[in-house]
Motif scaffolding. Structure first.
Motif, PDB file in Angstrom:
ATOM      1  N   LYS A   3       4.226  -3.180  -6.535  1.00  0.00           N
ATOM      2  CA  LYS A   3       3.966  -4.083  -5.406  1.00  0.00           C
ATOM      3  C   LYS A   3       2.645  -4.823  -5.596  1.00  0.00           C
ATOM      4  O   LYS A   3       2.553  -6.030  -5.367  1.00  0.00           O
ATOM      5  CB  LYS A   3       3.977  -3.305  -4.098  1.00  0.00           C
ATOM      6  N   ASN A  23       9.002  -2.787   1.090  1.00  0.00           N
ATOM      7  CA  ASN A  23       9.407  -3.069  -0.291  1.00  0.00           C
ATOM      8  C   ASN A  23       9.773  -4.535  -0.494  1.00  0.00           C
ATOM      9  O   ASN A  23      10.492  -4.878  -1.418  1.00  0.00           O
ATOM     10  CB  ASN A  23      10.585  -2.173  -0.685  1.00  0.00           C
ATOM     11  N   ILE A  81      11.657  -4.748  -3.945  1.00  0.00           N
ATOM     12  CA  ILE A  81      11.377  -3.663  -4.878  1.00  0.00           C
ATOM     13  C   ILE A  81      12.348  -2.521  -4.606  1.00  0.00           C
ATOM     14  O   ILE A  81      12.366  -1.955  -3.516  1.00  0.00           O
ATOM     15  CB  ILE A  81       9.921  -3.176  -4.729  1.00  0.00           C
ATOM     16  N   VAL A  90      12.973  -4.775  -9.727  1.00  0.00           N
ATOM     17  CA  VAL A  90      12.484  -5.771  -8.774  1.00  0.00           C
ATOM     18  C   VAL A  90      13.498  -6.903  -8.762  1.00  0.00           C
ATOM     19  O   VAL A  90      13.761  -7.526  -9.784  1.00  0.00           O
ATOM     20  CB  VAL A  90      11.088  -6.305  -9.153  1.00  0.00           C
TER      21      VAL A  90
END
Length: 87
Positions: free
Chosen positions: A6, A27, A48, A55
């Motif tokens: 992230k 996410n 994510i 991703v």
């Protein structure tokens, strides 16, 4: 790994000109990129998937039919920065 991914996405976005993170939740990250000449906005979304270590990216222009490959080049640039940050 999740927080590292992230952070790497956020840093990759911030490394680009005329980019702004609009939302950053759990996410998911949504960013906007403005084109240099006409200031068109492209939306880029990152999801994510920590379970599958993936991703997912979605990139779309709000206006127009062709960007002459700018969006693809931007995604490649983001991928390169992301991969460097993940090392």
């Amino acid at each position: 790994e999740f927080s590292k991914a992230k952070n790497a996405i956020a840093e990759a976005v911030k490394s680009q000109d005329r980019a702004e993170i609009i939302s950053d939740n759990d996410n998911y990250i949504h960013a906007e990129f403005k084109s240099k000449l006409f200031r068109f906005t492209d939306d880029v979304e990152f999801l994510i998937d920590d379970k599958n270590k993936t991703v997912h990216i979605r990139s779309a222009s709000r206006v127009g039919y062709s960007d002459m490959g700018v969006n693809r080049k931007r995604m490649e640039s983001l991928r390169i920065v992301f991969n460097e940050k993940m090392k």
